[in-house]
Scaffold this motif. Structure first.
Motif, PDB file in Angstrom:
ATOM      1  N   ILE B  88       0.837  -1.205   0.000  1.00  0.00           N
ATOM      2  CA  ILE B  88       0.000   0.000   0.000  1.00  0.00           C
ATOM      3  C   ILE B  88       0.871   1.254   0.000  1.00  0.00           C
ATOM      4  O   ILE B  88       0.637   2.186  -0.765  1.00  0.00           O
ATOM      5  N   LEU B  89       1.903   1.248   0.857  1.00  0.00           N
ATOM      6  CA  LEU B  89       2.738   2.446   0.974  1.00  0.00           C
ATOM      7  C   LEU B  89       3.823   2.502  -0.101  1.00  0.00           C
ATOM      8  O   LEU B  89       4.436   3.546  -0.318  1.00  0.00           O
ATOM      9  N   GLY B  90       4.054   1.353  -0.724  1.00  0.00           N
ATOM     10  CA  GLY B  90       5.126   1.318  -1.729  1.00  0.00           C
ATOM     11  C   GLY B  90       6.491   1.443  -1.083  1.00  0.00           C
ATOM     12  O   GLY B  90       7.375   2.136  -1.592  1.00  0.00           O
ATOM     13  N   VAL B  91       6.654   0.785   0.060  1.00  0.00           N
ATOM     14  CA  VAL B  91       7.929   0.854   0.750  1.00  0.00           C
ATOM     15  C   VAL B  91       8.538  -0.549   0.780  1.00  0.00           C
ATOM     16  O   VAL B  91       7.836  -1.509   1.088  1.00  0.00           O
ATOM     17  N   PHE B  92       9.825  -0.640   0.422  1.00  0.00           N
ATOM     18  CA  PHE B  92      10.461  -1.948   0.223  1.00  0.00           C
ATOM     19  C   PHE B  92       9.553  -2.837  -0.640  1.00  0.00           C
ATOM     20  O   PHE B  92       9.294  -3.983  -0.331  1.00  0.00           O
ATOM     21  N   THR B  93       9.067  -2.257  -1.698  1.00  0.00           N
ATOM     22  CA  THR B  93       8.031  -2.919  -2.506  1.00  0.00           C
ATOM     23  C   THR B  93       8.507  -4.252  -3.067  1.00  0.00           C
ATOM     24  O   THR B  93       7.753  -5.219  -3.081  1.00  0.00           O
ATOM     25  N   THR B 146       6.934  -1.217  -9.170  1.00  0.00           N
ATOM     26  CA  THR B 146       5.917  -0.172  -9.011  1.00  0.00           C
ATOM     27  C   THR B 146       6.190   0.763  -7.832  1.00  0.00           C
ATOM     28  O   THR B 146       5.620   1.837  -7.747  1.00  0.00           O
ATOM     29  N   GLY B 147       7.078   0.348  -6.933  1.00  0.00           N
ATOM     30  CA  GLY B 147       7.431   1.229  -5.828  1.00  0.00           C
ATOM     31  C   GLY B 147       8.086   2.515  -6.310  1.00  0.00           C
ATOM     32  O   GLY B 147       8.014   3.558  -5.663  1.00  0.00           O
ATOM     33  N   ARG B 148       8.687   2.432  -7.457  1.00  0.00           N
ATOM     34  CA  ARG B 148       9.352   3.625  -7.990  1.00  0.00           C
ATOM     35  C   ARG B 148       8.373   4.550  -8.706  1.00  0.00           C
ATOM     36  O   ARG B 148       8.675   5.715  -8.941  1.00  0.00           O
ATOM     37  N   ASP B 153       9.166   4.239  -1.764  1.00  0.00           N
ATOM     38  CA  ASP B 153      10.389   3.832  -2.472  1.00  0.00           C
ATOM     39  C   ASP B 153      10.830   4.900  -3.461  1.00  0.00           C
ATOM     40  O   ASP B 153      12.033   5.110  -3.670  1.00  0.00           O
ATOM     41  N   SER B 154       9.867   5.584  -4.094  1.00  0.00           N
ATOM     42  CA  SER B 154      10.203   6.583  -5.108  1.00  0.00           C
ATOM     43  C   SER B 154      10.977   7.744  -4.490  1.00  0.00           C
ATOM     44  O   SER B 154      11.847   8.333  -5.121  1.00  0.00           O
ATOM     45  N   LEU B 155      10.653   8.070  -3.211  1.00  0.00           N
ATOM     46  CA  LEU B 155      11.397   9.133  -2.529  1.00  0.00           C
ATOM     47  C   LEU B 155      12.860   8.720  -2.363  1.00  0.00           C
ATOM     48  O   LEU B 155      13.782   9.499  -2.569  1.00  0.00           O
ATOM     49  N   TRP B 156      13.020   7.485  -1.990  1.00  0.00           N
ATOM     50  CA  TRP B 156      14.365   6.919  -1.798  1.00  0.00           C
ATOM     51  C   TRP B 156      15.156   6.993  -3.091  1.00  0.00           C
ATOM     52  O   TRP B 156      16.299   7.454  -3.115  1.00  0.00           O
ATOM     53  N   VAL B 157      14.513   6.563  -4.171  1.00  0.00           N
ATOM     54  CA  VAL B 157      15.163   6.568  -5.476  1.00  0.00           C
ATOM     55  C   VAL B 157      15.484   7.999  -5.882  1.00  0.00           C
ATOM     56  O   VAL B 157      16.583   8.308  -6.335  1.00  0.00           O
ATOM     57  N   ALA B 158      14.514   8.901  -5.654  1.00  0.00           N
ATOM     58  CA  ALA B 158      14.703  10.301  -6.044  1.00  0.00           C
ATOM     59  C   ALA B 158      15.900  10.885  -5.300  1.00  0.00           C
ATOM     60  O   ALA B 158      16.711  11.626  -5.870  1.00  0.00           O
ATOM     61  N   ARG B 159      16.003  10.511  -3.995  1.00  0.00           N
ATOM     62  CA  ARG B 159      17.100  11.051  -3.199  1.00  0.00           C
ATOM     63  C   ARG B 159      18.455  10.551  -3.731  1.00  0.00           C
ATOM     64  O   ARG B 159      19.411  11.312  -3.856  1.00  0.00           O
ATOM     65  N   THR B 162      19.143  12.496  -6.794  1.00  0.00           N
ATOM     66  CA  THR B 162      19.407  13.929  -6.657  1.00  0.00           C
ATOM     67  C   THR B 162      20.752  14.206  -6.005  1.00  0.00           C
ATOM     68  O   THR B 162      21.388  15.197  -6.319  1.00  0.00           O
ATOM     69  N   VAL B 163      21.178  13.310  -5.143  1.00  0.00           N
ATOM     70  CA  VAL B 163      22.438  13.559  -4.439  1.00  0.00           C
ATOM     71  C   VAL B 163      23.618  13.743  -5.410  1.00  0.00           C
ATOM     72  O   VAL B 163      24.279  14.787  -5.383  1.00  0.00           O
ATOM     73  N   PRO B 164      23.838  12.786  -6.364  1.00  0.00           N
ATOM     74  CA  PRO B 164      24.975  12.990  -7.268  1.00  0.00           C
ATOM     75  C   PRO B 164      24.835  14.233  -8.131  1.00  0.00           C
ATOM     76  O   PRO B 164      25.804  14.934  -8.369  1.00  0.00           O
TER      77      PRO B 164
END
Lengths: 435, 171
Positions: B88-93, B146-148, B153-159, B162-164
């Motif tokens: 549901i939350l898309g976390v560790f999907t 789909t988490g991305r 999960d998408s926040l994690w990926v975005a971070r 964005t960092v590099p």
């Protein structure tokens, strides 16, 4: 009210036919279903007072609704008999106490089911409610109106469930009669209700004390007889009006949707003045309801031909609910077909369940009634009659756990108690009293 | 991927997540009462396991009769809730999908439909039942990551992305 077997059979068929058109009882509310379940196991219950009526309730506890952990009674014999009830139901034995106060102090119960003698209802119920317990109290609510007020106030003050045990209000047969017959107007206008509870025998019980030197005086009973036969003494009891009439008045109040406003009554201790009995063995009362409706009640201990029933006499039909297990309907007009000769109908069933009112030896019909006639459907009768008590306790537990409505509730119980208490006062004062 | 394709995938993931979450929630809630006023029938996986059929029936029967059935019940309930929240939350999907696949595979293997009506089933199935279809749906979710698309999960990926970029910018 005595009908031939053929008439009774016709009445039963009429009743079922009239019911056939009514929709099934309302399904559970969609909103309730959508809110999902709540956490909680069976309600942890203690019993106070496990005499015949307390044990009758105990035997009707559904273990998925209530977990009976502890019993309190001043009579060790009653506790032993209650253990047997639990064992028969396959339930684990419960802990015993003589003093209900000690039980409340030491045991972690959420609710109390109590069936002590009437005079003790208010003190125990208020004590339990103030201790934060929910209470299911055997009928009648209390010995006098002030005690009823105290109980109601305690329930409100503590925001706890207080239910009074009137099993007719949980009986599927009564519910069907109310929803399918009465409420639909099938009876027409009902101006008269006849309530009768006729038995033939003394109400006096015989039984040995738990020990030869057993002394119940610390509990307020000067001797064993006053405890065993508390129903026969005014200090503890309101007699037939409380033990029998209150059941039927409570059901009539439900059907008529109101409570009586006045009562005239008579009665006395005519047949069994022997010993030191005080409460009447014959009572007759006329209750005036709003709208020109009248209910009469009679209870006699000298003839059991009429047995017990409630009869609603409408302008279009008559509804008879007999012995809590038989429902009959007779349309006006067809009544003309009824036999006018006196015909003695054989009784088809004896007492269906052991309870304070119907225990053999307690009082009740002669030998003919004690033996069911061959082929009589006694087994099904038992289930019909007992169902009400079982459902009542289930609904009490549900009210405790998830707040669903009670079968009777304090206000209706208050109305019927007040009517019966005033009826006894009317007998004593030989006058018409407002209720 | 079009936005409609992304939305339908995330809707599918949310529905499956709710399916798992509520199933686990009601099991963890026990003992429980329905709001309409009746106790909820007690649940244990024992009956289900003991009634298992198929090639691994003996193993399931042994589990159903084992003394640590209470632990199995609790583990199943917690797993259902964790998987439900994950989907549901898309976390560790992806992990949630693996867990869902694992449980659905067990459910499927313990009662492979053999084409006859069964009392415990609301339909008649041959080899393919709703467990298998749900497993296939979970496999689809996993494949599309789909988490991305939508979820924590998408926040994690975005971070991570964005960092590099930001470090490049500062460099």
């Amino acid at each position: 009210m005595n009908l031939t077997p053929e008439q009774m059979e016709q009445g039963r068929r009429n009743f079922l036919k009239a019911l056939a058109g009514t929709p099934a009882l309302a399904a559970l509310g969609v909103s309730a279903a959508l809110r999902g379940p709540v956490r909680g196991g069976p309600v942890r219950v203690g019993f106070i007072g496990v005499g015949s009526q307390g044990r009758s309730l105990l035997g009707n506890v559904d273990p998925s609704y209530a977990d009976v952990r502890v019993l309190a009674d001043i009579n060790p014999n009653s506790l032993k008999a209650a253990d047997a009830v639990l064992a028969k139901a396959g339930r684990p034995p419960a802990k015993h106490y003589a003093d209900w106060r000690e039980m409340l102090q030491k045991e972690d119960v959420e609710a109390v089911v109590m069936a002590p003698p009437l005079w003790a209802h208010a003190d125990i119920a208020v004590g339990c409610l103030d201790a934060g317990k929910h209470v299911l109290c055997e009928k009648m609510m209390a010995w006098d109106v002030a005690s009823c007020e105290r109980m109601r106030a305690a329930a409100r003050r503590n925001n706890k469930v207080l239910e009074i045990a009137y099993q007719r209000l949980s009986s599927p047969m009564y519910q069907a009669a109310y929803d399918g017959i009465f409420k639909t107007g099938a009876l027409g206008d009902v101006f008269h209700v006849r309530l009768a509870w006729h038995r033939n025998g003394t109400w006096r019980r015989k039984g040995d004390p738990p020990a030869p030197d057993y002394n119940p005086s610390q509990w307020g009973y000067p001797d064993w007889d006053h405890l065993l036969n508390w129903r026969l003494y005014w200090k503890y009891s309101q007699g037939l009006m409380a033990e029998l009439c209150s059941h039927q008045i409570n059901a009539a109040n439900w059907f008529l949707g109101s409570a009586p406003e006045a009562v005239i009554a008579s009665g006395g201790l005519y047949r069994f003045p022997e010993g030191n009995r005080e409460t009447y063995d014959h009572v007759y009362a006329t209750f005036d309801y709003p709208g020109g409706r009248t209910a009469t009640f009679s209870s006699i201990e000298s003839n059991a031909f009429d047995d017990y029933y409630e009869m609603y006499m409408g302008t279009k039909a008559t509804l008879i609910l007999a012995r809590e297990q038989d429902a009959m309907l007779f349309e006006e007009g067809s009544a003309a077909n009824r036999s006018t000769t006196i015909e003695v109908a054989p009784r088809t069933s004896g007492p269906a369940a052991q309870s304070s009112e119907t225990m053999s030896g307690n009082t009740r019909q002669g030998a003919a009634a004690a033996t069911p006639a061959a082929g009589a459907p006694v087994t099904s009768d038992v289930s019909v009659r007992v169902q009400g008590s079982r459902i009542m306790i289930q609904r009490f537990c549900s009210a405790v756990r998830v707040g669903t409505p009670l079968s009777c509730g304090v206000d209706k119980a208050f109305d019927s108690a007040r009517a019966c208490i005033r009826a006894n006062e009317a007998v004593k004062q030989k006058t018409r009293l407002t209720i | 991927m079009t936005s409609l394709q992304r939305v339908t995938l995330v809707v599918l993931r949310t529905l499956i997540g709710w399916h798992f979450l509520y199933e686990g929630y009601t099991k963890l809630l026990q003992p429980a009462w329905g709001r309409a006023g009746a106790p909820v029938a007690p649940w244990s996986s024992a009956a289900y396991l003991k009634a298992a059929t198929g090639p691994f029936a003996d193993t399931f029967h042994a589990l159903g009769s084992s003394s640590w059935i209470g632990t199995i019940d609790l583990a199943v309930a917690i797993a259902l809730v964790a998987i439900g929240l994950s989907l549901i939350l898309g976390v560790f999907t992806q992990t949630g999908c693996v867990g869902a696949l694992g449980l659905l595979t067990l459910f499927y293997l313990s009662a492979i439909p053999m084409g006859l009506p069964e009392a415990r089933s609301e339909g008649t199935y041959l080899l393919v039942n709703k467990n298998l279809i749900e497993a296939a749906a979970v496999l689809t979710l996993m494949t599309f990551r789909t988490g991305r698309i939508a979820g924590l999960d998408s926040l994690w990926v975005a971070r991570r992305r964005t960092v590099p970029i930001s470090s490049e910018m500062t460099a």
